[in-house]
Scaffold this active site. Structure first.
Site, PDB file in Angstrom:
ATOM      1  N   LYS A 149      18.260  18.056  51.683  1.00 19.01           N
ATOM      2  CA  LYS A 149      18.088  19.250  50.854  1.00 19.01           C
ATOM      3  C   LYS A 149      17.793  20.456  51.747  1.00 19.01           C
ATOM      4  O   LYS A 149      17.572  20.317  52.943  1.00 19.01           O
ATOM      5  CB  LYS A 149      16.966  18.994  49.873  1.00 19.01           C
ATOM      6  CG  LYS A 149      17.300  17.801  48.994  1.00 19.01           C
ATOM      7  CD  LYS A 149      16.296  17.616  47.926  1.00 19.01           C
ATOM      8  CE  LYS A 149      17.013  17.249  46.656  1.00 19.01           C
ATOM      9  NZ  LYS A 149      16.232  17.555  45.494  1.00 19.01           N
ATOM     10  N   ALA A 150      17.732  21.647  51.097  1.00 17.59           N
ATOM     11  CA  ALA A 150      17.660  22.908  51.858  1.00 17.59           C
ATOM     12  C   ALA A 150      16.542  22.946  52.916  1.00 17.59           C
ATOM     13  O   ALA A 150      16.818  23.319  54.063  1.00 17.59           O
ATOM     14  CB  ALA A 150      17.536  24.078  50.901  1.00 17.59           C
TER      15      ALA A 150
ATOM     16  N   CYS B 169      16.708  20.280  37.683  1.00 12.04           N
ATOM     17  CA  CYS B 169      18.146  20.455  37.445  1.00 12.04           C
ATOM     18  C   CYS B 169      18.523  20.292  35.972  1.00 12.04           C
ATOM     19  O   CYS B 169      19.671  20.493  35.605  1.00 12.04           O
ATOM     20  CB  CYS B 169      18.962  19.482  38.294  1.00 12.04           C
ATOM     21  SG  CYS B 169      18.938  19.917  40.018  1.00 12.04           S
TER      22      CYS B 169
ATOM     23  N   LYS C  26      18.965  22.639  61.343  1.00 11.30           N
ATOM     24  CA  LYS C  26      19.853  23.643  61.958  1.00 11.30           C
ATOM     25  C   LYS C  26      19.092  24.460  63.003  1.00 11.30           C
ATOM     26  O   LYS C  26      19.617  24.753  64.076  1.00 11.30           O
ATOM     27  CB  LYS C  26      20.403  24.590  60.877  1.00 11.30           C
ATOM     28  CG  LYS C  26      21.447  23.927  59.985  1.00 11.30           C
ATOM     29  CD  LYS C  26      21.884  24.873  58.870  1.00 11.30           C
ATOM     30  CE  LYS C  26      22.776  24.166  57.873  1.00 11.30           C
ATOM     31  NZ  LYS C  26      23.224  25.034  56.774  1.00 11.30           N
TER      32      LYS C  26
ATOM     33  N   GLN D  99      20.069  33.731  47.070  1.00 12.31           N
ATOM     34  CA  GLN D  99      19.688  32.776  46.023  1.00 12.31           C
ATOM     35  C   GLN D  99      18.232  32.339  46.258  1.00 12.31           C
ATOM     36  O   GLN D  99      17.809  32.222  47.408  1.00 12.31           O
ATOM     37  CB  GLN D  99      20.654  31.564  45.978  1.00 12.31           C
ATOM     38  CG  GLN D  99      20.695  30.659  47.184  1.00 12.31           C
ATOM     39  CD  GLN D  99      21.671  31.103  48.275  1.00 12.31           C
ATOM     40  OE1 GLN D  99      21.874  32.290  48.515  1.00 12.31           O
ATOM     41  NE2 GLN D  99      22.250  30.148  48.983  1.00 12.31           N
TER      42      GLN D  99
ATOM     43  N   SER E  50      14.066  16.085  36.756  1.00 12.77           N
ATOM     44  CA  SER E  50      14.333  17.129  37.750  1.00 12.77           C
ATOM     45  C   SER E  50      14.424  18.513  37.118  1.00 12.77           C
ATOM     46  O   SER E  50      14.810  18.651  35.945  1.00 12.77           O
ATOM     47  CB  SER E  50      15.662  16.811  38.430  1.00 12.77           C
ATOM     48  OG  SER E  50      16.140  17.920  39.133  1.00 12.77           O
TER      49      SER E  50
ATOM     50  N   ASP F  43      14.061  -1.391  46.122  1.00 10.86           N
ATOM     51  CA  ASP F  43      15.057  -0.390  46.538  1.00 10.86           C
ATOM     52  C   ASP F  43      16.273  -1.118  47.116  1.00 10.86           C
ATOM     53  O   ASP F  43      16.185  -2.292  47.501  1.00 10.86           O
ATOM     54  CB  ASP F  43      14.467   0.563  47.615  1.00 10.86           C
ATOM     55  CG  ASP F  43      15.211   1.898  47.702  1.00 10.86           C
ATOM     56  OD1 ASP F  43      16.421   1.890  47.983  1.00 10.86           O
ATOM     57  OD2 ASP F  43      14.575   2.931  47.479  1.00 10.86           O
TER      58      ASP F  43
ATOM     59  N   TYR G  34      24.288  15.579  37.544  1.00  4.26           N
ATOM     60  CA  TYR G  34      22.968  15.053  37.938  1.00  4.26           C
ATOM     61  C   TYR G  34      21.914  15.494  36.913  1.00  4.26           C
ATOM     62  O   TYR G  34      21.101  14.708  36.459  1.00  4.26           O
ATOM     63  CB  TYR G  34      22.645  15.568  39.341  1.00  4.26           C
ATOM     64  CG  TYR G  34      21.241  15.315  39.826  1.00  4.26           C
ATOM     65  CD1 TYR G  34      20.826  14.049  40.224  1.00  4.26           C
ATOM     66  CD2 TYR G  34      20.310  16.363  39.892  1.00  4.26           C
ATOM     67  CE1 TYR G  34      19.525  13.828  40.668  1.00  4.26           C
ATOM     68  CE2 TYR G  34      19.019  16.151  40.343  1.00  4.26           C
ATOM     69  CZ  TYR G  34      18.633  14.885  40.724  1.00  4.26           C
ATOM     70  OH  TYR G  34      17.344  14.670  41.167  1.00  4.26           O
TER      71      TYR G  34
ATOM     72  N   ARG H  88      14.656  29.907  45.504  1.00  2.00           N
ATOM     73  CA  ARG H  88      14.152  28.568  45.157  1.00  2.00           C
ATOM     74  C   ARG H  88      12.659  28.527  45.463  1.00  2.00           C
ATOM     75  O   ARG H  88      12.124  29.374  46.194  1.00  2.00           O
ATOM     76  CB  ARG H  88      14.827  27.481  46.025  1.00  2.00           C
ATOM     77  CG  ARG H  88      16.293  27.226  45.752  1.00  2.00           C
ATOM     78  CD  ARG H  88      16.529  26.601  44.379  1.00  2.00           C
ATOM     79  NE  ARG H  88      17.938  26.271  44.160  1.00  2.00           N
ATOM     80  CZ  ARG H  88      18.867  27.130  43.730  1.00  2.00           C
ATOM     81  NH1 ARG H  88      18.551  28.384  43.487  1.00  2.00           N
ATOM     82  NH2 ARG H  88      20.115  26.732  43.542  1.00  2.00           N
TER      83      ARG H  88
HETATM   84  P1  NAD Z   1      15.683   9.455  47.675  1.00  2.00           P
HETATM   85  O1  NAD Z   1      17.178   9.479  47.602  1.00  2.00           O
HETATM   86  O2  NAD Z   1      15.036   9.580  48.995  1.00  2.00           O
HETATM   87  O3  NAD Z   1      15.139   8.137  46.962  1.00  2.00           O
HETATM   88  C1  NAD Z   1      15.815   7.490  45.919  1.00  2.00           C
HETATM   89  C2  NAD Z   1      15.857   6.019  46.263  1.00  2.00           C
HETATM   90  O4  NAD Z   1      16.514   5.316  45.190  1.00  2.00           O
HETATM   91  C3  NAD Z   1      16.671   5.717  47.535  1.00  2.00           C
HETATM   92  O5  NAD Z   1      15.870   5.052  48.498  1.00  2.00           O
HETATM   93  C4  NAD Z   1      17.808   4.838  47.047  1.00  2.00           C
HETATM   94  O6  NAD Z   1      18.162   3.822  47.969  1.00  2.00           O
HETATM   95  C5  NAD Z   1      17.213   4.245  45.779  1.00  2.00           C
HETATM   96  N1  NAD Z   1      18.258   3.757  44.906  1.00  2.00           N
HETATM   97  C6  NAD Z   1      19.385   4.424  44.529  1.00  2.00           C
HETATM   98  N2  NAD Z   1      20.152   3.620  43.781  1.00  2.00           N
HETATM   99  C7  NAD Z   1      19.506   2.424  43.694  1.00  2.00           C
HETATM  100  C8  NAD Z   1      19.814   1.194  43.066  1.00  2.00           C
HETATM  101  N3  NAD Z   1      20.948   1.042  42.383  1.00  2.00           N
HETATM  102  N4  NAD Z   1      18.928   0.175  43.180  1.00  2.00           N
HETATM  103  C9  NAD Z   1      17.780   0.325  43.894  1.00  2.00           C
HETATM  104  N5  NAD Z   1      17.429   1.473  44.508  1.00  2.00           N
HETATM  105  C10 NAD Z   1      18.293   2.515  44.408  1.00  2.00           C
HETATM  106  O7  NAD Z   1      15.182  10.611  46.684  1.00  2.00           O
HETATM  107  P2  NAD Z   1      13.750  11.271  46.532  1.00  2.00           P
HETATM  108  O8  NAD Z   1      13.843  12.643  47.064  1.00  2.00           O
HETATM  109  O9  NAD Z   1      12.699  10.349  47.031  1.00  2.00           O
HETATM  110  O10 NAD Z   1      13.664  11.393  44.944  1.00  2.00           O
HETATM  111  C11 NAD Z   1      13.012  10.432  44.130  1.00  2.00           C
HETATM  112  C12 NAD Z   1      13.268  10.742  42.672  1.00  2.00           C
HETATM  113  O11 NAD Z   1      12.830  12.062  42.355  1.00  2.00           O
HETATM  114  C13 NAD Z   1      14.743  10.674  42.277  1.00  2.00           C
HETATM  115  O12 NAD Z   1      14.848  10.135  40.991  1.00  2.00           O
HETATM  116  C14 NAD Z   1      15.162  12.116  42.248  1.00  2.00           C
HETATM  117  O13 NAD Z   1      16.261  12.333  41.375  1.00  2.00           O
HETATM  118  C15 NAD Z   1      13.896  12.788  41.754  1.00  2.00           C
HETATM  119  N6  NAD Z   1      13.827  14.196  42.190  1.00  2.00           N
HETATM  120  C16 NAD Z   1      13.641  14.491  43.514  1.00  2.00           C
HETATM  121  C17 NAD Z   1      13.583  15.804  43.907  1.00  2.00           C
HETATM  122  C18 NAD Z   1      13.361  16.188  45.353  1.00  2.00           C
HETATM  123  O14 NAD Z   1      13.283  17.376  45.649  1.00  2.00           O
HETATM  124  N7  NAD Z   1      13.238  15.242  46.279  1.00  2.00           N
HETATM  125  C19 NAD Z   1      13.738  16.841  42.968  1.00  2.00           C
HETATM  126  C20 NAD Z   1      13.944  16.504  41.634  1.00  2.00           C
HETATM  127  C21 NAD Z   1      13.979  15.176  41.258  1.00  2.00           C
END
Ligand code: NAD
Length: 330
Positions: A195-196, A123, A203, A221, A121, A35, A152, A223
């Protein structure tokens, strides 16, 4: 004696990644984490933790050095509505996350036997199927014709296709899940990427008795939100199965944002007034469709929304107290 399996978790400093590292360790894996940063709220339990940028192919090559049985690709440039839907971060979101995925695929394409999990996702689902807050559609098969409501979502869809193309052409085993709003303790809770569920807990934890909180939009809305432990169970079941996905990993317990607010107020025993203001929103309604995951993996969430929110509220209330204490000392 059976050899320990080795797993790499990309995004191991993030919310889901740091919990996944602990889960894999508890299952007896040797875990390597990668990371840009270490986890914010606790020490990583990974056996090795590499700080670096997965947009850099050299760093990717280093963290993907064999032996590796499994890769969990969770790294992405992401955040909640305040990060994804303002439009201000679109270019970075697309560039950064696509580069990470292409680098990883380029590096592992000739690795026989490797299994890779990709976190897509909800999304990715078309906006036109999510206009009615009481009847949104997110069946896996409705992803096309594509019309995600954010860049995204478009990047996630592109990367899903890249993982599937590499699987077809190079024979690597790919597993794809579409996460729907995962939440729990040790997730981002302030500073714009939250996130929400976390924003709501913060809050309400910060609000004075008998005051009000602000909520983006009209609060109608809808979710659904999935507790982190249930998400990890599904990820591990998918990885161990013969099924590839894409498959939804989410909850079918749909609530309006006002209902979520009232649930947290009730947990906190703090009746507050809701003040609706304009803000970035995303689709009008969304919940997970779990027919496919039920059929393929026989998976069901084991936490209700209220159980998950109670645990999350308790953790965020402590973070708020800590932050207020530090502020008083500064
Ligand atoms: P998060 O932001 O907490 O974790 C993502 C991690 O990726 C971060 O620690 C960030 O530092 C690391 N990262 C970003 N760019 C980087 C790079 N260039 N090199 C190395 N590390 C990098 O997000 P999360 O909530 O833990 O989500 C994890 C995954 O699940 C993501 O891909 C996210 O898109 C997907 N996702 C999450 C949710 C959710 O509700 N949390 C929903 C849909 C999809």
């Amino acid at each position: 004696m059976k050899n320990k399996k080795t797993a790499l978790v990309c995004g191991a400093g993030g919310f889901i990644g740091s919990h996944l590292v602990t889960r894999l360790k508890n299952e007896g894996y040797f875990v390597r984490g990668a990371d840009l940063k270490a986890p914010e709220f606790s020490l990583s339990t990974a056996d090795e933790f590499h700080i670096g940028d997965l947009r850099d192919p050299v760093f990717c090559q280093k963290v993907l050095t064999p032996p590796l049985d499994e890769v969990y690709q969770l790294a992405a440039d992401m955040g909640g509505a305040g990060f994804v839907f303002t439009g201000e971060n679109d270019a970075d979101i697309m560039h950064n996350s696509a580069l990470i995925n292409l680098n990883i695929l380029g590096e592992i394409k000739h690795r026989e036997g490797i299994r890779i999990f990709y976190s897509s996702s909800a999304c990715i689902y078309p906006e036109y199927n999510q206009m009615d807050p009481l009847n949104p559609k997110t069946e896996e098969s409705t992803a096309y014709p594509a019309e995600p409501d954010s860049e995204y979502g478009w990047e996630k869809l592109f990367s899903e296709r890249a993982y599937m193309a590499f699987s077809r052409n190079y024979g690597i085993t790919v597993k794809i899940a579409r996460f729907h709003n995962i939440f729990g303790p040790e997730g981002t809770w302030r500073d714009g990427r939250e996130k929400a569920p976390a924003a709501m807990c913060r809050k309400i934890a910060e609000a004075k008795e008998n005051s009000s909180i602000e909520i983006w939009g009209d609060g109608q809305q809808t979710r659904s939100f999935l507790y982190i432990d249930d998400c990890l169970n599904a990820v591990r079941m998918l990885m161990d199965s013969d099924f590839s996905g894409p498959v939804n990993i989410g909850s079918e317990e749909m609530v309006s944002i006002d209902e979520l607010a009232k649930m947290v107020m009730d947990i906190a025993a703090k009746p507050l007034t809701i003040h609706h203001i304009s803000g970035p929103l995303g689709v009008r309604g969304r919940t997970s469709y779990n027919g496919l995951i039920r059929e393929q993996l026989n998976w069901e969430p084991s936490h209700s929304l209220r159980q998950g929110m109670s645990k999350t509220y308790t953790w965020i209330r402590e973070q708020v107290k800590l932050a207020q204490h530090q502020y008083r000392l500064s």
